[in-house]
Motif scaffolding. Structure first.
Motif, PDB file in Angstrom:
ATOM      1  N   THR A 120      37.173  -5.622  90.191  1.00 37.80           N
ATOM      2  CA  THR A 120      37.154  -6.946  89.566  1.00 37.80           C
ATOM      3  C   THR A 120      36.806  -8.032  90.578  1.00 37.80           C
ATOM      4  O   THR A 120      37.144  -7.922  91.758  1.00 37.80           O
ATOM      5  N   LYS A 121      36.140  -9.069  90.098  1.00 41.28           N
ATOM      6  CA  LYS A 121      35.574 -10.101  90.970  1.00 41.28           C
ATOM      7  C   LYS A 121      36.650 -10.770  91.838  1.00 41.28           C
ATOM      8  O   LYS A 121      37.675 -11.215  91.323  1.00 41.28           O
ATOM      9  N   ASN A 122      36.397 -10.839  93.109  1.00 41.63           N
ATOM     10  CA  ASN A 122      37.293 -11.503  94.070  1.00 41.63           C
ATOM     11  C   ASN A 122      38.746 -11.034  93.967  1.00 41.63           C
ATOM     12  O   ASN A 122      39.672 -11.805  94.183  1.00 41.63           O
ATOM     13  N   ARG A 123      38.907  -9.815  93.559  1.00 36.53           N
ATOM     14  CA  ARG A 123      40.261  -9.253  93.384  1.00 36.53           C
ATOM     15  C   ARG A 123      41.121 -10.117  92.453  1.00 36.53           C
ATOM     16  O   ARG A 123      42.331 -10.154  92.541  1.00 36.53           O
ATOM     17  N   THR A 124      40.474 -10.819  91.520  1.00 36.59           N
ATOM     18  CA  THR A 124      41.209 -11.668  90.578  1.00 36.59           C
ATOM     19  C   THR A 124      40.810 -11.312  89.153  1.00 36.59           C
ATOM     20  O   THR A 124      41.603 -10.733  88.409  1.00 36.59           O
ATOM     21  N   ALA A 125      39.577 -11.613  88.776  1.00 43.14           N
ATOM     22  CA  ALA A 125      39.101 -11.286  87.419  1.00 43.14           C
ATOM     23  C   ALA A 125      37.614 -11.579  87.326  1.00 43.14           C
ATOM     24  O   ALA A 125      37.096 -12.444  88.036  1.00 43.14           O
ATOM     25  N   CYS A 126      36.949 -10.856  86.447  1.00 43.60           N
ATOM     26  CA  CYS A 126      35.548 -11.173  86.149  1.00 43.60           C
ATOM     27  C   CYS A 126      35.581 -12.222  85.041  1.00 43.60           C
ATOM     28  O   CYS A 126      36.163 -11.984  83.975  1.00 43.60           O
ATOM     29  N   THR A 127      34.985 -13.357  85.287  1.00 41.35           N
ATOM     30  CA  THR A 127      35.057 -14.447  84.308  1.00 41.35           C
ATOM     31  C   THR A 127      33.679 -14.896  83.808  1.00 41.35           C
ATOM     32  O   THR A 127      33.587 -15.478  82.732  1.00 41.35           O
ATOM     33  N   ALA A 128      32.630 -14.628  84.577  1.00 42.79           N
ATOM     34  CA  ALA A 128      31.295 -15.052  84.126  1.00 42.79           C
ATOM     35  C   ALA A 128      30.530 -13.859  83.575  1.00 42.79           C
ATOM     36  O   ALA A 128      29.935 -13.914  82.502  1.00 42.79           O
ATOM     37  N   ILE A 129      30.604 -12.767  84.298  1.00 46.81           N
ATOM     38  CA  ILE A 129      30.015 -11.486  83.864  1.00 46.81           C
ATOM     39  C   ILE A 129      30.758 -10.397  84.640  1.00 46.81           C
ATOM     40  O   ILE A 129      31.259 -10.649  85.739  1.00 46.81           O
ATOM     41  N   GLY A 130      30.857  -9.219  84.066  1.00 44.04           N
ATOM     42  CA  GLY A 130      31.582  -8.158  84.761  1.00 44.04           C
ATOM     43  C   GLY A 130      30.800  -7.635  85.958  1.00 44.04           C
ATOM     44  O   GLY A 130      29.570  -7.524  85.883  1.00 44.04           O
ATOM     45  N   VAL A 131      31.513  -7.307  87.021  1.00 43.05           N
ATOM     46  CA  VAL A 131      30.863  -6.620  88.145  1.00 43.05           C
ATOM     47  C   VAL A 131      30.244  -5.312  87.625  1.00 43.05           C
ATOM     48  O   VAL A 131      29.231  -4.828  88.112  1.00 43.05           O
ATOM     49  N   CYS A 132      30.849  -4.780  86.558  1.00 44.09           N
ATOM     50  CA  CYS A 132      30.357  -3.541  85.946  1.00 44.09           C
ATOM     51  C   CYS A 132      29.129  -3.779  85.074  1.00 44.09           C
ATOM     52  O   CYS A 132      28.519  -2.827  84.603  1.00 44.09           O
ATOM     53  N   GLY A 133      28.808  -5.055  84.818  1.00 46.62           N
ATOM     54  CA  GLY A 133      27.664  -5.346  83.951  1.00 46.62           C
ATOM     55  C   GLY A 133      28.080  -5.752  82.546  1.00 46.62           C
ATOM     56  O   GLY A 133      27.229  -6.008  81.686  1.00 46.62           O
ATOM     57  N   LYS A 134      29.394  -5.798  82.294  1.00 48.25           N
ATOM     58  CA  LYS A 134      29.865  -6.176  80.948  1.00 48.25           C
ATOM     59  C   LYS A 134      29.595  -7.669  80.733  1.00 48.25           C
ATOM     60  O   LYS A 134      29.995  -8.502  81.540  1.00 48.25           O
ATOM     61  N   VAL A 135      28.926  -7.985  79.626  1.00 52.47           N
ATOM     62  CA  VAL A 135      28.616  -9.393  79.359  1.00 52.47           C
ATOM     63  C   VAL A 135      29.784 -10.026  78.590  1.00 52.47           C
ATOM     64  O   VAL A 135      30.570  -9.309  77.961  1.00 52.47           O
ATOM     65  N   PRO A 136      29.901 -11.379  78.649  1.00 55.06           N
ATOM     66  CA  PRO A 136      31.040 -12.036  77.992  1.00 55.06           C
ATOM     67  C   PRO A 136      31.205 -11.641  76.523  1.00 55.06           C
ATOM     68  O   PRO A 136      32.314 -11.399  76.060  1.00 55.06           O
ATOM     69  N   LYS A 137      30.102 -11.543  75.808  1.00 52.44           N
ATOM     70  CA  LYS A 137      30.201 -11.210  74.378  1.00 52.44           C
ATOM     71  C   LYS A 137      30.952  -9.885  74.181  1.00 52.44           C
ATOM     72  O   LYS A 137      31.836  -9.769  73.327  1.00 52.44           O
ATOM     73  N   VAL A 138      30.594  -8.895  74.978  1.00 57.05           N
ATOM     74  CA  VAL A 138      31.246  -7.585  74.847  1.00 57.05           C
ATOM     75  C   VAL A 138      32.719  -7.686  75.272  1.00 57.05           C
ATOM     76  O   VAL A 138      33.608  -7.133  74.613  1.00 57.05           O
ATOM     77  N   ALA A 139      32.967  -8.446  76.344  1.00 56.97           N
ATOM     78  CA  ALA A 139      34.367  -8.610  76.787  1.00 56.97           C
ATOM     79  C   ALA A 139      35.189  -9.238  75.659  1.00 56.97           C
ATOM     80  O   ALA A 139      36.310  -8.789  75.365  1.00 56.97           O
ATOM     81  N   HIS A 140      34.643 -10.260  75.015  1.00 57.56           N
ATOM     82  CA  HIS A 140      35.386 -10.921  73.931  1.00 57.56           C
ATOM     83  C   HIS A 140      35.607  -9.965  72.755  1.00 57.56           C
ATOM     84  O   HIS A 140      36.691  -9.919  72.174  1.00 57.56           O
ATOM     85  N   MET A 141      34.556  -9.218  72.440  1.00 54.82           N
ATOM     86  CA  MET A 141      34.701  -8.293  71.297  1.00 54.82           C
ATOM     87  C   MET A 141      35.704  -7.183  71.625  1.00 54.82           C
ATOM     88  O   MET A 141      36.443  -6.724  70.751  1.00 54.82           O
ATOM     89  N   GLN A 142      35.753  -6.782  72.880  1.00 58.40           N
ATOM     90  CA  GLN A 142      36.762  -5.779  73.272  1.00 58.40           C
ATOM     91  C   GLN A 142      38.169  -6.370  73.130  1.00 58.40           C
ATOM     92  O   GLN A 142      39.083  -5.701  72.650  1.00 58.40           O
ATOM     93  N   ASP A 143      38.315  -7.633  73.542  1.00 62.36           N
ATOM     94  CA  ASP A 143      39.634  -8.277  73.397  1.00 62.36           C
ATOM     95  C   ASP A 143      40.017  -8.376  71.918  1.00 62.36           C
ATOM     96  O   ASP A 143      41.174  -8.157  71.554  1.00 62.36           O
ATOM     97  N   LEU A 144      39.027  -8.694  71.082  1.00 65.14           N
ATOM     98  CA  LEU A 144      39.307  -8.789  69.647  1.00 65.14           C
ATOM     99  C   LEU A 144      39.681  -7.407  69.094  1.00 65.14           C
ATOM    100  O   LEU A 144      40.618  -7.275  68.289  1.00 65.14           O
ATOM    101  N   LEU A 145      38.965  -6.393  69.544  1.00 66.68           N
ATOM    102  CA  LEU A 145      39.274  -5.042  69.070  1.00 66.68           C
ATOM    103  C   LEU A 145      40.717  -4.662  69.436  1.00 66.68           C
ATOM    104  O   LEU A 145      41.463  -4.132  68.595  1.00 66.68           O
TER     105      LEU A 145
END
Ligand code: FSO
Ligand code: SF4
Length: 566
Positions: free
Chosen positions: A9-34
């Protein structure tokens, strides 16, 4: 987006703009919703079960799959998340109905949930990706911080990540014929507790850590069943030498962890003249006798998951991804990449193995395959198959070696690999071990050192580097450690045993919680500690379990400390 679930995870804190893994915000949000909707599924599922409703096994399997899909490096496709979310709402409503009917039959007033995850619906019935993306922004795990404070919020994250990891293993075990209903019911119970459990308990750090250990306890059961499932389906693992030199001819590469998928691919390709190669965490397939009997299981290709973009372009055939870890495919191989199960990447063909293998076979036939034998490249082998049976069969030798001083310490160096240079710590550690030691390894972490020649231990004839299998085979290491503790009439923590755990994603969180539940102390964790463990929680874990971070820059100093410990 806010995602802190994995080691990179970014800066040992969190990925907030895009995942270091390549996960885009839209997918992150949809995962949270799921995950939010799955909490609702769990609330009604748990309540219905308490009212005596027998939950359909398919509901549990769906739950394991959805949690699995949100794991690091599994699924990056918003379209798939849209379907998961909508299906989850349907499943939740069915469970609600079952719960209401059961209450009515028993004359009990049902609990009503007018808000929260049990009551979420797509706003105004809009189910397009953009709406679900917007909705998902409301359900990040950091919502817990103002409610519970950072420490408890971190433990709640650890619990959810542990459940995700455990669900992954549970899905595998279920595919291998194991009954996982009690585990499914447990996942629902935990999610219901996280939402609706007694407020005092949810605000008590010690109690919450207790729930985290309960996840570890359940995960031990899951890993045990996974171990049984593998043996029942493929025979007990036994040592084998796996060639890394490709054979001439058409080829298919299979990556990930799912041995059942590999079996299906081997069956479908038998007699076609196509060779099947393992990649990454599939390497231990060669240790199972009933998979080895397929002569066209031709060898192993490549190293750990993070090397895909270098290795897949050079593989002259289709590549099938059964599970994580998957990373952004390059153009050069995207059109010959296939995903299975809960994996996905937009634009990569997702297939059903029972229905679509013909297409993979056809493509393998069209592609070049490996050329005629190249006699200049020397054949190299990887040694696999040192599962718990082999070690227990040789327990007398190990015990004798400890008594005679030929074996001074057993190291468990395993877990995940990753892209960061600091993971070389684990390779240097293994490289620096004195000859009176052995290394048990499992997971993709081993690719940093499994080509090293460590020779054999003293007069025992046992190799010093013992590959026990995949990350989920860490259960075998626990069985071996328990057996040795029994033989020496002591406990695991008093054995000459050191554990260096290389963690990356949420399966490793589940395994760590299992080890803590079993009371294993002095685990060294790295390359860095999880971002969701706050300093206060770390202090508790250090105090209770003497857990520590590996000293990435000084592996040899760490080694001295480990060699000197009890
Ligand atoms: Fe590795 Fe990936 Fe097996 Fe993980 S391939 S990193 S802990 O998914 O599962 O070891
Ligand atoms: Fe970042 Fe890991 Fe989350 Fe990906 S899975 S977004 S790398 S924390």
């Amino acid at each position: 987006m806010y995602c802190n679930q994995c080691e990179q995870t970014k800066n040992r804190t969190a990925c907030t703009a895009i995942g270091v893994c390549g996960k885009v915000p839209k997918v992150a949000h949809m995962q949270d919703l799921l995950i939010h909707v799955m909490r609702g599924v769990s609330i009604y599922g748990h309540r219905a079960a308490q009212m005596g409703v027998v939950i359909d096994e398919r509901v549990y399997d769906f739950m394991f799959g959805t949690l699995f899909s949100t794991l690091t490096n599994v699924n990056f496709d918003p379209m798939r998340f849209r379907s998961y979310i909508l299906e989850a709402v349907g499943v939740r409503e069915e469970l609600k109905q079952q719960y209401l009917e059961a209450c009515q039959k028993k004359g009990v007033a049902p609990e009503e949930f007018s808000s929260g995850p049990a009551a979420w619906f797509p706003p105004d019935g809009s189910t397009d990706e953009d709406t679900l993306d917007e909705e998902g922004k409301k359900f990040t795990l950091t919502n817990d911080v103002p409610i519970y404070g950072a420490d408890i919020a971190g433990v709640r994250q650890m619990i959810v990540f542990g459940l995700k990891g455990m669900s992954t293993y549970a899905r595998h075990a279920h595919v291998l014929g194991q009954d996982m209903k009690d585990i499914g019911a447990f996942v629902m119970e935990v999610f219901d507790f996280l939402e609706n459990g007694p407020v005092e308990e949810r605000n008590d750090l010690a109690a919450m850590l207790g729930w985290a250990l309960k996840v570890g306890e359940a995960n031990v059961k899951v890993m045990e069943r996974l171990d049984i499932g593998h043996r029942e389906q493929f025979g007990a693992p036994s040592p084998a030498q796996v060639s890394t030199k490709p054979k001439p001819g058409k080829a298919i590469l299979v990556s990930g962890h799912d041995m059942h998928d590999l079996l299906k691919i081997l069956e479908a390709t038998e007699g076609t003249g196509i060779n099947v190669y393992t990649h990454g965490e599939m390497l231990p397939a060669h240790s199972y006798p009933w998979l080895r009997k397929f002569k066209h299981l031709a060898g192993h290709f490549g190293g750990a998951w993070q090397l895909q973009q270098f290795e897949f372009p050079t593989f002259p055939g289709p590549v099938v991804i059964t599970t994580n870890c998957m990373i952004e495919p390059m153009k050069s191989y995207k059109n010959r990449l296939f995903t299975l199960n809960d994996c996905g990447w937009p634009g990569v063909e997702h297939i059903d193995i029972a229905r679509d293998m013909d297409r993979v076979i056809k493509l393998a036939d069209e592609l070049k395959g490996f050329p005629e034998a190249d006699d200049k490249t020397e054949e190299q082998f990887l040694s696999v198959g040192f599962g718990r049976d082999v070690l227990l069969d040789n327990a007398d030798k190990v015990i004798e070696a400890v008594k005679s001083g030929e074996l001074k310490r057993i190291f468990v160096v395993g877990g995940c690999d990753g892209a960061e240079h600091k993971r070389n710590y684990f390779a240097t550690l293994v490289d620096s071990l004195p000859p009176e030691t052995v290394v048990l390894t499992m997971g993709c972490a081993k690719f940093r050192f499994n080509r090293k020649e460590l020779g054999t231990l003293g007069t025992t004839g046992l190799p010093r580097l013992l590959d026990m299998g995949q990350c989920n085979d860490s259960y075998g290491a626990v069985v071996v450690a328990n057996a040795l503790a029994g033989a020496f009439e002591t406990d695991i923590n008093s054995l000459p045993l050191s554990i260096a755990l290389s963690w990356f994603e949420q399966k490793a969180v589940a395994v760590l919680l299992s080890l803590l539940h079993l009371g294993v102390k002095n685990i060294r964790l790295g390359p860095v500690l999880p971002a969701f463990i706050t300093p206060t929680v770390l202090d508790i874990l250090v105090d209770k379990y003497q857990i520590s971070a590996v000293d990435v820059r000084h592996p040899k100093e760490d080694l001295k400390l480990m060699m000197g410990s009890s």
